[in-house]
Structures are given as structure tokens and as C-alpha cells.
Design a protein around this motif. Structure first.
Motif, PDB file in Angstrom:
ATOM      1  N   MET A 212      43.957  36.175  41.141  1.00 53.01           N
ATOM      2  CA  MET A 212      43.865  34.720  41.302  1.00 53.01           C
ATOM      3  C   MET A 212      42.489  34.249  41.745  1.00 53.01           C
ATOM      4  SD  MET A 212      46.163  32.420  40.693  1.00 53.01           S
ATOM      5  CE  MET A 212      47.733  33.212  41.028  1.00 53.01           C
ATOM      6  N   HIS A 213      41.769  35.074  42.488  1.00 51.21           N
ATOM      7  CA  HIS A 213      40.467  34.650  43.016  1.00 51.21           C
ATOM      8  C   HIS A 213      39.294  35.381  42.379  1.00 51.21           C
ATOM      9  CE1 HIS A 213      43.084  32.812  45.982  1.00 51.21           C
ATOM     10  NE2 HIS A 213      42.083  32.014  46.262  1.00 51.21           N
ATOM     11  N   ASP A 214      39.508  35.910  41.186  1.00 51.62           N
ATOM     12  CA  ASP A 214      38.390  36.467  40.444  1.00 51.62           C
ATOM     13  C   ASP A 214      37.392  35.352  40.127  1.00 51.62           C
ATOM     14  OD1 ASP A 214      39.209  39.059  40.400  1.00 51.62           O
ATOM     15  OD2 ASP A 214      40.120  38.989  38.425  1.00 51.62           O
ATOM     16  N   ALA A 215      36.123  35.676  40.223  1.00 56.31           N
ATOM     17  CA  ALA A 215      35.096  34.667  39.953  1.00 56.31           C
ATOM     18  C   ALA A 215      35.121  34.221  38.508  1.00 56.31           C
ATOM     19  CB  ALA A 215      33.721  35.226  40.315  1.00 56.31           C
ATOM     20  N   SER A 216      35.557  35.105  37.616  1.00 60.55           N
ATOM     21  CA  SER A 216      35.598  34.786  36.193  1.00 60.55           C
ATOM     22  C   SER A 216      37.022  34.949  35.670  1.00 60.55           C
ATOM     23  CB  SER A 216      34.658  35.723  35.428  1.00 60.55           C
ATOM     24  OG  SER A 216      34.878  35.613  34.035  1.00 60.55           O
ATOM     25  N   LEU A 217      37.365  34.163  34.661  1.00 65.42           N
ATOM     26  CA  LEU A 217      38.663  34.334  34.005  1.00 65.42           C
ATOM     27  C   LEU A 217      38.502  34.982  32.636  1.00 65.42           C
ATOM     28  CD1 LEU A 217      40.608  31.008  34.769  1.00 65.42           C
ATOM     29  CD2 LEU A 217      40.711  33.187  35.940  1.00 65.42           C
ATOM     30  N   SER A 218      37.404  35.695  32.435  1.00 63.97           N
ATOM     31  CA  SER A 218      37.157  36.316  31.142  1.00 63.97           C
ATOM     32  C   SER A 218      38.134  37.465  30.904  1.00 63.97           C
ATOM     33  CB  SER A 218      35.719  36.860  31.082  1.00 63.97           C
ATOM     34  OG  SER A 218      35.578  37.977  31.948  1.00 63.97           O
ATOM     35  N   SER A 219      38.371  37.746  29.625  1.00 62.32           N
ATOM     36  CA  SER A 219      39.302  38.816  29.266  1.00 62.32           C
ATOM     37  C   SER A 219      38.833  40.170  29.781  1.00 62.32           C
ATOM     38  CB  SER A 219      39.482  38.877  27.744  1.00 62.32           C
ATOM     39  OG  SER A 219      38.231  39.093  27.101  1.00 62.32           O
ATOM     40  N   ALA A 220      37.540  40.277  30.096  1.00 63.17           N
ATOM     41  CA  ALA A 220      37.014  41.548  30.596  1.00 63.17           C
ATOM     42  C   ALA A 220      37.653  41.945  31.917  1.00 63.17           C
ATOM     43  CB  ALA A 220      35.496  41.457  30.755  1.00 63.17           C
ATOM     44  N   ASN A 221      38.013  40.958  32.742  1.00 60.90           N
ATOM     45  CA  ASN A 221      38.573  41.324  34.045  1.00 60.90           C
ATOM     46  C   ASN A 221      39.996  40.856  34.275  1.00 60.90           C
ATOM     47  OD1 ASN A 221      37.713  38.638  34.231  1.00 60.90           O
ATOM     48  ND2 ASN A 221      37.352  38.774  36.418  1.00 60.90           N
ATOM     49  N   VAL A 222      40.509  39.934  33.446  1.00 65.05           N
ATOM     50  CA  VAL A 222      41.902  39.511  33.646  1.00 65.05           C
ATOM     51  C   VAL A 222      42.773  39.725  32.415  1.00 65.05           C
ATOM     52  CG1 VAL A 222      41.234  37.802  35.370  1.00 65.05           C
ATOM     53  CG2 VAL A 222      41.504  37.089  32.980  1.00 65.05           C
ATOM     54  N   GLY A 223      42.220  40.330  31.376  1.00 67.56           N
ATOM     55  CA  GLY A 223      43.014  40.562  30.176  1.00 67.56           C
ATOM     56  C   GLY A 223      43.531  39.250  29.613  1.00 67.56           C
ATOM     57  N   SER A 224      44.823  39.208  29.311  1.00 66.39           N
ATOM     58  CA  SER A 224      45.421  37.994  28.751  1.00 66.39           C
ATOM     59  C   SER A 224      46.052  37.119  29.819  1.00 66.39           C
ATOM     60  CB  SER A 224      46.484  38.376  27.716  1.00 66.39           C
ATOM     61  OG  SER A 224      47.503  39.152  28.328  1.00 66.39           O
ATOM     62  N   LEU A 225      45.734  37.390  31.093  1.00 65.03           N
ATOM     63  CA  LEU A 225      46.323  36.629  32.193  1.00 65.03           C
ATOM     64  C   LEU A 225      45.631  35.297  32.437  1.00 65.03           C
ATOM     65  CD1 LEU A 225      46.878  39.405  34.888  1.00 65.03           C
ATOM     66  CD2 LEU A 225      48.631  38.250  33.542  1.00 65.03           C
ATOM     67  N   GLY A 226      44.543  35.034  31.731  1.00 64.19           N
ATOM     68  CA  GLY A 226      43.757  33.830  31.975  1.00 64.19           C
ATOM     69  C   GLY A 226      44.574  32.546  32.001  1.00 64.19           C
ATOM     70  N   PRO A 227      45.415  32.280  30.981  1.00 60.56           N
ATOM     71  CA  PRO A 227      46.196  31.039  31.010  1.00 60.56           C
ATOM     72  C   PRO A 227      47.161  30.957  32.187  1.00 60.56           C
ATOM     73  CG  PRO A 227      46.073  31.897  28.782  1.00 60.56           C
ATOM     74  CD  PRO A 227      45.522  32.963  29.684  1.00 60.56           C
ATOM     75  N   LEU A 228      47.768  32.074  32.574  1.00 63.46           N
ATOM     76  CA  LEU A 228      48.691  32.069  33.708  1.00 63.46           C
ATOM     77  C   LEU A 228      47.936  31.756  34.999  1.00 63.46           C
ATOM     78  CD1 LEU A 228      51.449  32.515  34.972  1.00 63.46           C
ATOM     79  CD2 LEU A 228      51.015  34.991  34.944  1.00 63.46           C
ATOM     80  N   ILE A 229      46.802  32.405  35.199  1.00 62.13           N
ATOM     81  CA  ILE A 229      45.974  32.125  36.368  1.00 62.13           C
ATOM     82  C   ILE A 229      45.469  30.688  36.318  1.00 62.13           C
ATOM     83  CG2 ILE A 229      43.841  32.733  37.581  1.00 62.13           C
ATOM     84  CD1 ILE A 229      44.213  35.598  36.528  1.00 62.13           C
ATOM     85  N   GLY A 230      45.078  30.249  35.125  1.00 65.94           N
ATOM     86  CA  GLY A 230      44.601  28.886  34.969  1.00 65.94           C
ATOM     87  C   GLY A 230      45.651  27.861  35.334  1.00 65.94           C
ATOM     88  N   ALA A 231      46.906  28.139  34.991  1.00 66.29           N
ATOM     89  CA  ALA A 231      47.993  27.211  35.323  1.00 66.29           C
ATOM     90  C   ALA A 231      48.163  27.090  36.831  1.00 66.29           C
ATOM     91  CB  ALA A 231      49.294  27.682  34.681  1.00 66.29           C
ATOM     92  N   VAL A 232      48.110  28.214  37.539  1.00 65.14           N
ATOM     93  CA  VAL A 232      48.291  28.177  38.992  1.00 65.14           C
ATOM     94  C   VAL A 232      47.118  27.475  39.662  1.00 65.14           C
ATOM     95  CG1 VAL A 232      48.680  29.522  41.081  1.00 65.14           C
ATOM     96  CG2 VAL A 232      49.655  30.300  38.923  1.00 65.14           C
ATOM     97  N   ARG A 233      45.912  27.790  39.227  1.00 60.58           N
ATOM     98  CA  ARG A 233      44.739  27.132  39.823  1.00 60.58           C
ATOM     99  C   ARG A 233      44.760  25.625  39.560  1.00 60.58           C
ATOM    100  NH1 ARG A 233      39.355  30.778  38.519  1.00 60.58           N
ATOM    101  NH2 ARG A 233      39.965  32.698  39.574  1.00 60.58           N
ATOM    102  N   THR A 234      45.136  25.242  38.343  1.00 62.03           N
ATOM    103  CA  THR A 234      45.158  23.825  38.001  1.00 62.03           C
ATOM    104  C   THR A 234      46.226  23.085  38.794  1.00 62.03           C
ATOM    105  OG1 THR A 234      44.348  24.291  35.772  1.00 62.03           O
ATOM    106  CG2 THR A 234      45.449  22.171  36.111  1.00 62.03           C
ATOM    107  N   ALA A 235      47.412  23.666  38.884  1.00 66.57           N
ATOM    108  CA  ALA A 235      48.483  23.045  39.660  1.00 66.57           C
ATOM    109  C   ALA A 235      48.096  22.952  41.130  1.00 66.57           C
ATOM    110  CB  ALA A 235      49.779  23.828  39.500  1.00 66.57           C
ATOM    111  N   THR A 236      47.416  23.986  41.634  1.00 67.40           N
ATOM    112  CA  THR A 236      46.955  23.968  43.029  1.00 67.40           C
ATOM    113  C   THR A 236      45.931  22.863  43.246  1.00 67.40           C
ATOM    114  OG1 THR A 236      47.330  26.353  43.258  1.00 67.40           O
ATOM    115  CG2 THR A 236      45.841  25.326  44.845  1.00 67.40           C
ATOM    116  N   HIS A 237      45.013  22.729  42.297  1.00 71.48           N
ATOM    117  CA  HIS A 237      43.982  21.702  42.391  1.00 71.48           C
ATOM    118  C   HIS A 237      44.614  20.312  42.506  1.00 71.48           C
ATOM    119  CE1 HIS A 237      40.299  19.615  40.303  1.00 71.48           C
ATOM    120  NE2 HIS A 237      40.467  19.226  41.541  1.00 71.48           N
ATOM    121  N   TYR A 238      45.567  20.017  41.629  1.00 72.42           N
ATOM    122  CA  TYR A 238      46.151  18.685  41.625  1.00 72.42           C
ATOM    123  C   TYR A 238      47.113  18.474  42.783  1.00 72.42           C
ATOM    124  CZ  TYR A 238      43.623  17.315  37.580  1.00 72.42           C
ATOM    125  OH  TYR A 238      42.581  16.970  36.753  1.00 72.42           O
TER     126      TYR A 238
END
Length: 282
Positions: A212-238
Motif C-alpha cells: 500500500m505504501h510503495d512509492a511507485s505503483l508500477s508493475s515492476a513492484n506491485v504486479g497487477s495489484l495497481g488498480p486494487l491499491i489505487g482504489a484503496v488510496r483513492t477512497a482514503t484520499h476522499y
């Protein structure tokens, strides 16, 4: 899902040394059994409802939750079997886990109550984003949001300073993660991963919490988890924009959350709808 890293042996051992001294929310046996049944190719609804019905307290809370306006039902829900018909088995499992986790965390102090309320809003927001964008599994998004603060809730037991650090982390989500490790010798991501595994959550959810707190959401370090992590970060932001008006949006904060919105591919009309939805929750 492409393979992603999970905590290494040293990270896990260090985290275990910390959390073994803390009050850890243990997963009720009924939740373990329900999760096992959900993983089977042929769902046995009678067995699932039977397991939940064995726990009178859980049954009552599940029915109460199922009647919540949040689910938009127009009929009264009177039995677990009825709840399955109107909600579906997976949604019933989602409610059961929420109820069981809250019970396992009690008694909660003021800080814990605050994080729990935030987590529920984030989880609901994650589910909305998953349904609206089609980029993420809805159930995984909900669970990742619900458990996104669990590591913080446990680590706050270590020191009063942790609560101060956590509030700073809202504006500095990346650099404060490093400070956290210095303060408590581990971090919320590893602890969250361990608790998510303990509760038998799907591997993508456990891994997303860890990354969740990786500096990058690139596939190199999160694989295909980017959208899932993005959803949590976005919901947290709002959630923070609506519930916590005093959060300072630093350049680090904006970079962290802008990347998340890009990952989940939110267009402006959908973002506007999402903002209205989040406002309706609080």
C-alpha cells in the motif's frame, strides 16, 4: 495476477516479535469455516448459513447490517437464508467479516474508534470504485479497504507517539512509513499483511496491504495489484477530504494519490459521482 513480492523472512520475524506483545484480533472459527466454503468450486449455501447461524451474536449483527440503508434493500431481512437471497453469499461474507473484526477489536479506545469508522467508509468507497470502474474485484476492494488501517490500530498499542506519527502520515504517506519503522521496529504494511493472512483474506488483498505504501505503483513492484491499491488510496484520499478537513495536501501527498487515481483510470464524471457518494456516507 502476476506474481508480486510478499514480506521477507526477516521482515516477518521482526513484525512477529512486535505484535506478539500486543492484543491481536483473533479470527472467529465461524469466519474461517465460511471463508473455506467460499473457496470451494461448488458453493454450499446451506452450510455457509448454518455456520453463521450457530453464533447468535454474529447472526444478530449480520442481520442488522444487512438491513442497513447502505445496501439499498426495500424488504426486511429476517433470517440468514433471507440475507443470502437478497445480498448474495459473498456480500454476506463481507458483512460477517466486518462484524467479526469489529467485535474482535473491542474494546477500542478513541483513536481505534476513529480509525475503524474511517476504515468502514474507505471499504465502502473501494467497493463503489470497483463496481464503477470494473478495474478491481469488488469483494477484494472492500476487504482491502476494511483492513487498510489494521496495522496502525495494532501498532498504536506500542507507544503514544505512534498516534502523532500516524496523523503526520496523512500528509507524508511515504516518508512517514520509514519513520514508523524506526519508532516501532516494523511498519503497518507488514503487520497488516500478517493480520490479513490470519483472517484468511484472499492473497491479492494481503499483498495489496503490504504494498500500500510503495512509492511507485508500477508493475515492476506491485504486479497487477495497481488498480486494487489505487482504489484503496483513492477512497482514503476522499474520506480524508470529507471527514478530515485539516489534512495538509503536501507535494508528497498529491503525488501519492494522483498516481492512485491514474491507476484506477477514473474519468472526471465518475470522479464527480464518487465524490457525491463519499459525501453521502458521512
Amino acid at each position: 495476477m502476476s506474481e508480486v513480492s510478499i514480506p521477507g523472512k526477516d521482515e516477518m520475524e521482526t513484525a512477529y516479535e512486535v505484535i506478539k506483545k500486543l492484543r491481536v484480533p483473533s479470527v472467529p472459527s465461524v469466519i474461517v469455516e465460511v471463508q473455506k466454503l467460499l473457496e470451494e468450486p461448488n458453493l454450499r449455501i446451506d452450510e455457509i448459513t448454518g455456520h453463521i447461524s450457530q453464533d447468535a451474536g454474529l447472526t444478530g449483527e449480520v442481520l442488522k447490517s444487512a438491513r442497513s440503508p447502505l445496501y439499498g434493500l426495500t424488504e426486511d431481512v429476517t433470517t440468514i437464508s433471507h440475507a443470502v437471497k437478497v445480498l448474495g453469499v459473498k456480500r454476506l461474507s463481507e458483512i460477517s467479516i466486518t462484524v467479526a473484526l469489529k467485535a474482535a477489536l473491542d474494546p477500542m479506545n478513541e483513536f481505534h474508534h476513529k480509525l475503524w469508522e474511517e476504515s468502514q467508509v474507505v471499504a465502502t468507497g473501494c467497493a463503489w470504485l470497483a463496481s464503477a470502474t470494473g478495474q478491481v474485484d469488488r469483494d477484494e476492494a472492500y476487504l482491502a479497504g476494511l483492513f487498510s488501517n489494521i496495522g496502525c490500530m495494532l501498532l498504536s498499542q506500542t507507544s503514544i507517539k505512534y498516534e502523532i506519527l500516524f496523523e503526520k502520515a496523512r500528509s507524508y504517506p511515504l516518508s512517514s512509513h520509514k519513520l514508523e519503522a524506526r519508532l516501532v521496529n516494523t511498519n503497518r504494511s507488514v503487520v497488516g499483511f500478517i493480520i490479513a493472512q490470519l483472517w484468511s483474506l484472499p492473497l491479492p488483498v494481503c499483498s495489496a496491504i503490504y504494498h500500500m505504501h510503495d512509492a511507485s505503483l508500477s508493475s515492476a513492484n506491485v504486479g497487477s495489484l495497481g488498480p486494487l491499491i489505487g482504489a484503496v488510496r483513492t477512497a482514503t484520499h476522499y474520506m480524508e477530504k470529507i471527514m478530515l478537513l485539516n489534512v495538509t495536501e503536501t507535494s508528497e501527498f498529491l503525488k501519492f494519490h494522483d498516481a492512485a487515481r491514474d491507476e484506477i483510470m477514473l474519468d472526471q464524471p465518475t470522479l464527480d459521482e464518487f465524490t457525491e457518494y463519499m459525501e453521502s456516507l458521512v
